[in-house]
Design a protein around this motif. Structure first.
Motif, short mmCIF file in Angstrom:
data_model
loop_
_atom_site.label_atom_id
_atom_site.label_comp_id
_atom_site.label_asym_id
_atom_site.label_seq_id
_atom_site.Cartn_x
_atom_site.Cartn_y
_atom_site.Cartn_z
N MET A 1 0.85 -1.18 0.00
CA MET A 1 0.00 0.00 0.00
C MET A 1 0.89 1.23 0.00
O MET A 1 1.81 1.32 0.77
N THR A 2 0.59 2.16 -0.89
CA THR A 2 1.38 3.39 -0.98
C THR A 2 0.91 4.38 0.08
O THR A 2 -0.14 4.21 0.70
N ASP A 3 1.70 5.44 0.26
CA ASP A 3 1.31 6.49 1.20
C ASP A 3 -0.02 7.11 0.79
O ASP A 3 -0.85 7.43 1.62
N ALA A 4 -0.21 7.29 -0.53
CA ALA A 4 -1.47 7.86 -1.02
C ALA A 4 -2.63 6.93 -0.70
O ALA A 4 -3.71 7.39 -0.30
N ASP A 5 -2.43 5.63 -0.88
CA ASP A 5 -3.48 4.66 -0.54
C ASP A 5 -3.82 4.74 0.94
O ASP A 5 -4.98 4.73 1.32
N GLU A 6 -2.79 4.82 1.76
CA GLU A 6 -3.00 4.90 3.20
C GLU A 6 -3.79 6.16 3.57
O GLU A 6 -4.70 6.12 4.39
N ARG A 7 -3.48 7.27 2.93
CA ARG A 7 -4.22 8.51 3.19
C ARG A 7 -5.68 8.37 2.78
O ARG A 7 -6.57 8.83 3.49
N ARG A 8 -5.93 7.71 1.63
CA ARG A 8 -7.31 7.51 1.19
C ARG A 8 -8.08 6.64 2.16
O ARG A 8 -9.24 6.93 2.48
N VAL A 9 -7.46 5.56 2.63
CA VAL A 9 -8.12 4.69 3.60
C VAL A 9 -8.41 5.46 4.89
O VAL A 9 -9.52 5.41 5.42
N ASN A 10 -7.43 6.20 5.38
CA ASN A 10 -7.63 6.97 6.60
C ASN A 10 -8.76 7.98 6.43
O ASN A 10 -9.58 8.17 7.34
N LYS A 11 -8.81 8.64 5.28
CA LYS A 11 -9.87 9.61 5.03
C LYS A 11 -11.23 8.93 4.98
O LYS A 11 -12.21 9.43 5.55
N ALA A 12 -11.30 7.79 4.29
CA ALA A 12 -12.57 7.07 4.17
C ALA A 12 -13.09 6.59 5.53
O ALA A 12 -14.30 6.50 5.74
N LEU A 13 -12.19 6.30 6.45
CA LEU A 13 -12.58 5.76 7.76
C LEU A 13 -12.58 6.80 8.86
O LEU A 13 -12.86 6.48 10.01
N GLN A 14 -12.29 8.05 8.51
CA GLN A 14 -12.26 9.12 9.51
C GLN A 14 -13.60 9.22 10.22
O GLN A 14 -14.65 9.28 9.58
N GLY A 15 -13.57 9.18 11.54
CA GLY A 15 -14.78 9.30 12.33
C GLY A 15 -15.41 7.97 12.71
O GLY A 15 -16.31 7.93 13.54
N LEU A 16 -14.93 6.88 12.13
CA LEU A 16 -15.46 5.56 12.45
C LEU A 16 -15.00 5.17 13.85
O LEU A 16 -13.83 5.34 14.20
N GLU A 17 -15.92 4.64 14.62
CA GLU A 17 -15.55 4.15 15.95
C GLU A 17 -15.00 2.74 15.83
O GLU A 17 -15.65 1.86 15.27
N PHE A 18 -13.81 2.55 16.34
CA PHE A 18 -13.15 1.25 16.34
C PHE A 18 -13.30 0.64 17.73
O PHE A 18 -13.50 1.36 18.69
N PRO A 19 -13.19 -0.68 17.87
CA PRO A 19 -12.88 -1.66 16.84
C PRO A 19 -14.05 -1.86 15.88
O PRO A 19 -15.20 -1.60 16.22
N ALA A 20 -13.71 -2.31 14.66
CA ALA A 20 -14.71 -2.54 13.62
C ALA A 20 -14.30 -3.72 12.76
O ALA A 20 -13.11 -3.90 12.48
N ASP A 21 -15.29 -4.50 12.34
CA ASP A 21 -14.99 -5.63 11.46
C ASP A 21 -14.99 -5.17 10.01
O ASP A 21 -15.35 -4.04 9.69
N LYS A 22 -14.58 -6.07 9.13
CA LYS A 22 -14.44 -5.74 7.71
C LYS A 22 -15.75 -5.22 7.12
O LYS A 22 -15.74 -4.22 6.38
N GLN A 23 -16.85 -5.86 7.40
CA GLN A 23 -18.13 -5.44 6.83
C GLN A 23 -18.52 -4.04 7.29
O GLN A 23 -19.02 -3.24 6.50
#
Length: 71
Positions: A1-23
């Motif tokens: 995973m590239t740095d850009a990919d990691e930033r996109r994943v972080n942005k997409a999951l921003q605000g999500l309460e963890f822990p969380a499953d794949k679904q």
């Protein structure tokens, strides 16, 4: 995973309460209208529960676009 990919994943999951499953990760990213590449990367995740977005990012394969190239 590239740095850009990691930033996109972080942005997409921003605000999500963890822990969380794949679904839950996928539903959350879809609800936030994450870009197709990010959703493709999240779909390649192994089933399981993730403690934070860093764990999600490290679990995505190095080249997720090659994992599901049938789309």
């Amino acid at each position: 995973m590239t740095d850009a990919d990691e930033r996109r994943v972080n942005k997409a999951l921003q605000g999500l309460e963890f822990p969380a499953d794949k679904q839950r990760l996928l539903r959350y990213a879809e609800d936030r209208q994450a870009d197709p590449r990010t959703l493709r990367a999240l779909r390649t995740l192994p089933e399981g529960t993730y403690q934070d977005s860093a764990e999600v990012a490290s679990a995505v394969p190095q080249r997720p676009e090659q994992e599901s190239s049938s789309g």
